[in-house]
Scaffold this motif. Structure first.
Motif, PDB file in Angstrom:
ATOM      1  N   CYS A  23       0.830  -1.212   0.000  1.00  0.00           N
ATOM      2  CA  CYS A  23       0.000   0.000   0.000  1.00  0.00           C
ATOM      3  C   CYS A  23       0.863   1.261   0.000  1.00  0.00           C
ATOM      4  O   CYS A  23       0.515   2.254  -0.652  1.00  0.00           O
ATOM      5  N   LYS A  27       0.761   4.132  -2.914  1.00  0.00           N
ATOM      6  CA  LYS A  27       0.595   5.568  -2.661  1.00  0.00           C
ATOM      7  C   LYS A  27       1.754   6.368  -3.260  1.00  0.00           C
ATOM      8  O   LYS A  27       1.549   7.436  -3.861  1.00  0.00           O
ATOM      9  N   SER A  42     -10.333  -4.762   4.061  1.00  0.00           N
ATOM     10  CA  SER A  42     -10.652  -3.704   5.022  1.00  0.00           C
ATOM     11  C   SER A  42      -9.381  -3.022   5.531  1.00  0.00           C
ATOM     12  O   SER A  42      -9.354  -1.800   5.725  1.00  0.00           O
ATOM     13  N   LYS A  45      -8.035  -0.797   2.766  1.00  0.00           N
ATOM     14  CA  LYS A  45      -8.902   0.384   2.634  1.00  0.00           C
ATOM     15  C   LYS A  45      -8.527   1.437   3.664  1.00  0.00           C
ATOM     16  O   LYS A  45      -8.481   2.641   3.359  1.00  0.00           O
ATOM     17  N   GLU A  46      -8.227   0.977   4.861  1.00  0.00           N
ATOM     18  CA  GLU A  46      -7.810   1.891   5.934  1.00  0.00           C
ATOM     19  C   GLU A  46      -6.461   2.533   5.600  1.00  0.00           C
ATOM     20  O   GLU A  46      -6.279   3.750   5.744  1.00  0.00           O
ATOM     21  N   LYS A  49      -6.742   5.222   2.724  1.00  0.00           N
ATOM     22  CA  LYS A  49      -7.748   6.265   2.886  1.00  0.00           C
ATOM     23  C   LYS A  49      -7.240   7.605   2.370  1.00  0.00           C
ATOM     24  O   LYS A  49      -6.129   8.026   2.670  1.00  0.00           O
ATOM     25  N   ASP A  50      -8.060   8.247   1.528  1.00  0.00           N
ATOM     26  CA  ASP A  50      -7.778   9.579   0.966  1.00  0.00           C
ATOM     27  C   ASP A  50      -6.572   9.610   0.019  1.00  0.00           C
ATOM     28  O   ASP A  50      -6.096  10.687  -0.338  1.00  0.00           O
ATOM     29  N   SER A  51      -6.090   8.441  -0.424  1.00  0.00           N
ATOM     30  CA  SER A  51      -4.931   8.400  -1.327  1.00  0.00           C
ATOM     31  C   SER A  51      -5.328   8.415  -2.795  1.00  0.00           C
ATOM     32  O   SER A  51      -4.508   8.731  -3.658  1.00  0.00           O
ATOM     33  N   GLY A  82     -15.104  -2.631   1.725  1.00  0.00           N
ATOM     34  CA  GLY A  82     -14.550  -1.459   1.052  1.00  0.00           C
ATOM     35  C   GLY A  82     -13.931  -1.688  -0.303  1.00  0.00           C
ATOM     36  O   GLY A  82     -13.315  -0.770  -0.865  1.00  0.00           O
ATOM     37  N   ASP A  84     -13.249  -1.791  -4.158  1.00  0.00           N
ATOM     38  CA  ASP A  84     -13.687  -0.945  -5.274  1.00  0.00           C
ATOM     39  C   ASP A  84     -13.787  -1.711  -6.584  1.00  0.00           C
ATOM     40  O   ASP A  84     -14.536  -1.323  -7.478  1.00  0.00           O
TER      41      ASP A  84
END
Length: 221
Positions: A23, A27, A42, A45-46, A49-51, A82, A84
């Motif tokens: 992850c 990013k 999950s 997803k945490e 977040k917001d990336s 979560g 996508d």
């Protein structure tokens, strides 16, 4: 280039530390998604977040031989966690039967995942190394009829991954009706450029960092 890459870690022995690294890399390079097993959705997803990086997971993976009901339930759970995007494996044995009932099963299997995904992107994995050209073309048509968004070459867990001949066949078959994801064996910037120039819209690879840095890996997905 980065927005074509599903940065992938599907090994059964993957640890929490390795998922965190995946992850962080996603990013750093702003990859389109990370692709990982459902149990990590999950947590990823945490971490993301917001990336802007999507979380992609696999359904009926890697064999595709689970029931339609279990694939649908697996999709529903991952959606709640979560996810996508969903990369599902077809029922390969049913496809190879090439009987009306078997083809109906393959299509309904895909449709169940599409419905459970509730509008999210669904990619259908064929495992092309196990299929004839005619079977690949029929899998494309059944995927389109079932409402899938992408057709995808491989899991990376069988005898071979993507190759140019198979990808061209898939691109020619789907035309503008679906998108194509090449996966398995995309290990260098040169590999990636060739597939993208052909018209592939997504690359499944564990070599995303090497690709972005112009290097080549010798193994992995």
């Amino acid at each position: 280039m980065n927005q074509y890459i599903d940065h992938t870690l599907l090994k059964p022995e993957a640890t929490r530390e390795q998922i965190e690294k995946l992850c962080e890399e996603a990013k750093k390079y702003n990859f389109k998604s990370v692709c990982l097993n459902p149990s990590w959705v999950s947590y990823a997803k945490e971490l993301l977040k917001d990336s802007g990086v999507l979380v992609c997971t696999v359904i009926g993976f890697p064999l595709g031989a689970t029931s339609t009901q279990s694939k649908a339930l697996e999709t529903e759970v991952a959606l709640k966690d979560g996810a996508d995007e969903f990369d599902m494996v077809i029922n390969i044995g049913a496809l190879k039967e090439n009987a009306e009932q078997a083809n109906t099963l393959v299509q309904s299997d895909i449709r169940a995942v599409v419905d459970a995904a509730n509008g999210k992107t669904v990619k259908v994995i064929f495992e092309t190394c196990l299929l004839s050209n005619e079977e690949i073309q029929r899998a494309c048509e059944l995927s389109i009829k079932a409402g899938a968004h992408f057709v995808k070459t491989s899991t990376g867990f069988s005898t071979a991954g993507a190759n140019l001949e198979v990808v061209k066949l898939m691109l020619d078959t789907v035309g503008s009706r679906a998108l194509v994801k090449a996966s398995g064996g995309v290990r260098s910037l040169e590999d990636a450029k060739i597939y993208i120039d052909m018209g592939v819209k997504r690359l499944g690879t564990s070599s995303g960092v090497a690709i972005m840095e112009g290097q080549e890996t010798k193994g992995g997905y």
